[in-house]
Design a protein around this motif. Sequence first.
Motif, PDB file in Angstrom:
ATOM      1  N   LEU A   1       3.825   4.522  -3.969  1.00  0.00           N
ATOM      2  CA  LEU A   1       4.047   3.877  -5.267  1.00  0.00           C
ATOM      3  C   LEU A   1       2.959   4.233  -6.274  1.00  0.00           C
ATOM      4  O   LEU A   1       3.173   4.118  -7.485  1.00  0.00           O
ATOM      5  CB  LEU A   1       4.109   2.361  -5.086  1.00  0.00           C
ATOM      6  N   LEU A   2       1.798   4.655  -5.799  1.00  0.00           N
ATOM      7  CA  LEU A   2       0.715   5.018  -6.723  1.00  0.00           C
ATOM      8  C   LEU A   2       1.104   6.231  -7.563  1.00  0.00           C
ATOM      9  O   LEU A   2       0.780   6.299  -8.749  1.00  0.00           O
ATOM     10  CB  LEU A   2      -0.577   5.303  -5.952  1.00  0.00           C
TER      11      LEU A   2
ATOM     12  N   VAL B   1      -8.519   3.079   1.550  1.00  0.00           N
ATOM     13  CA  VAL B   1      -7.835   3.330   2.818  1.00  0.00           C
ATOM     14  C   VAL B   1      -6.697   4.314   2.572  1.00  0.00           C
ATOM     15  O   VAL B   1      -6.076   4.321   1.503  1.00  0.00           O
ATOM     16  CB  VAL B   1      -7.298   2.033   3.456  1.00  0.00           C
ATOM     17  N   HIS B   2      -6.446   5.142   3.563  1.00  0.00           N
ATOM     18  CA  HIS B   2      -5.439   6.199   3.453  1.00  0.00           C
ATOM     19  C   HIS B   2      -4.448   6.044   4.605  1.00  0.00           C
ATOM     20  O   HIS B   2      -4.663   6.571   5.699  1.00  0.00           O
ATOM     21  CB  HIS B   2      -6.136   7.571   3.518  1.00  0.00           C
ATOM     22  N   PRO B   3      -3.350   5.286   4.403  1.00  0.00           N
ATOM     23  CA  PRO B   3      -2.364   5.098   5.481  1.00  0.00           C
ATOM     24  C   PRO B   3      -1.611   6.401   5.775  1.00  0.00           C
ATOM     25  O   PRO B   3      -1.287   7.165   4.865  1.00  0.00           O
ATOM     26  CB  PRO B   3      -1.417   4.039   4.924  1.00  0.00           C
TER      27      PRO B   3
ATOM     28  N   ILE C   1      -0.189  -6.768   5.670  1.00  0.00           N
ATOM     29  CA  ILE C   1      -0.008  -5.761   4.620  1.00  0.00           C
ATOM     30  C   ILE C   1       1.126  -4.828   5.024  1.00  0.00           C
ATOM     31  O   ILE C   1       1.353  -4.584   6.216  1.00  0.00           O
ATOM     32  CB  ILE C   1      -1.318  -4.971   4.386  1.00  0.00           C
ATOM     33  N   LYS C   2       1.870  -4.339   4.041  1.00  0.00           N
ATOM     34  CA  LYS C   2       2.954  -3.391   4.279  1.00  0.00           C
ATOM     35  C   LYS C   2       2.611  -2.052   3.632  1.00  0.00           C
ATOM     36  O   LYS C   2       2.083  -2.021   2.526  1.00  0.00           O
ATOM     37  CB  LYS C   2       4.272  -3.915   3.707  1.00  0.00           C
TER      38      LYS C   2
ATOM     39  N   LEU D   1       0.839  -1.189   0.000  1.00  0.00           N
ATOM     40  CA  LEU D   1       0.000   0.000   0.000  1.00  0.00           C
ATOM     41  C   LEU D   1       0.878   1.244   0.000  1.00  0.00           C
ATOM     42  O   LEU D   1       2.022   1.224   0.460  1.00  0.00           O
ATOM     43  CB  LEU D   1      -0.929   0.005   1.212  1.00  0.00           C
ATOM     44  N   SER D   2       0.327   2.344  -0.503  1.00  0.00           N
ATOM     45  CA  SER D   2       1.095   3.577  -0.659  1.00  0.00           C
ATOM     46  C   SER D   2       0.780   4.559   0.458  1.00  0.00           C
ATOM     47  O   SER D   2      -0.389   4.814   0.772  1.00  0.00           O
ATOM     48  CB  SER D   2       0.777   4.224  -2.020  1.00  0.00           C
TER      49      SER D   2
END
Length: 437
Positions: free
Chosen positions: A163-164, A121-123, A157-158, A66-67
């Motif tokens: 990366l997006l 989702v927004h990490p 998940i990492k 995930l970004s």
Amino acid sequence: MQPTNRGILVLLLAAPIMAAGIWLPLLQWVAVGYLLLAGLLIWFDWRTAEPIEKRFDIRREHDQKLSLGADNPIKIHIRNRSNRPAAVWLRDEPPDAFNISQRLLSGEIAPRRTWEATYHVHPLRRGDYQFGNLNLRWLGPLGLAIRQGALPLTDPIKVYPNLLDVRRYDLLLRKNRLQEIGLRNTRQFGEGTEFERLREYLPDDEYRRINWKATARRHRPVTVEYQTERSQKVIALLDVGRMMQSPVAQMAKLDYVVNAVLLLGYVATGKGDKVGMMSFANDIQHYLSPRQGRGQFYRMLELLYAVEAQPVESDYRRALSYLAAKQRKRSLVVIFTDLTHGISLEGLVSHVTLLAKRSLPLVVTISDPDVVQAAHQQPEDSQSTFQRMAAAQLLEQRQITLDHLRQQGVLTLDVPANQLSIAVINRYLELKAKTML
């Protein structure tokens, strides 16, 4: 089991019968029998809804990485294995540290069909996380009861740097539509000195570009065409001291910098340049020598995934001295830092000025919108007055430092956090177009 509004209404129909039993006691037994029959009907509806394992095939789909600071799509695929349609309500359990676009998803799945739902989702921080259960509710065939089940889809998940944005840049580059993400078309101000090819002379070519040996061999004018130099060095310096821990819009300044460095590394390696990076606080944390190719980009990605801010004061003298010992050739050195360090800023100014004698330093800082807002607020009491004075003093000190760096020939870039990545890429492309590297 949970009764629906229809199920509750069926149960409530026993109320007038029980009320009439005050005058006709036989009706009370009728009401009890009705309640038993209604309850049995609701239980039968719940029973025929079938358990989640028999009724549905469910899977969660998302990127392996995930970004950070981006809206990452999470897709849920549900296949209805029954011959009856199914009205469903879905609630996933992403990590608590993520911002979530939508908590509850609902829809209707046709018989033997697959339904797809998407949320984002927004990490806000990098690191290792884990999804929880996937919870599903669905109606019975009579619409009297809701059945509920949970699947333990506890996927690890990492969260990596963004990366997006890298994928989006790559896609728009192929379509020649980079202006859609804010990248400007840079006009070639200087002239390249790296040989590219020989071609026939054209009327608007300069005479000094004519290659006379090739002209003599071919018996017609031949000119030399040059391209912008490749294999130049671009080094990103990340200040990971305590001031980079301060948040801007829920994300730490360091995380905005990490995203910008990743995109810079991808663009620069695509341009054929050698890219390296170094992180430092009171000591050197990581150092990656400049190299070419996509392999270097992936090495940077792994380092940026692990970099963390340290609760210590940054030592610019040690960092820039270490870099000077490692890199003696001219390079573009992009220094990502914060300009609210106080006394330690003197070390930044003096050593960056020395660095400018043989390299091209670019000092990049993130402006804090809260400080800007506080400096321009209308004071209503003594506390807001002090806040405005303190914010104005910080901005003034920041501007003095930036002006002093510019006077010493050091390039600077001071932008809001949400514009950092694109602003850094635009400046890199501008410097490359001007052949300043």
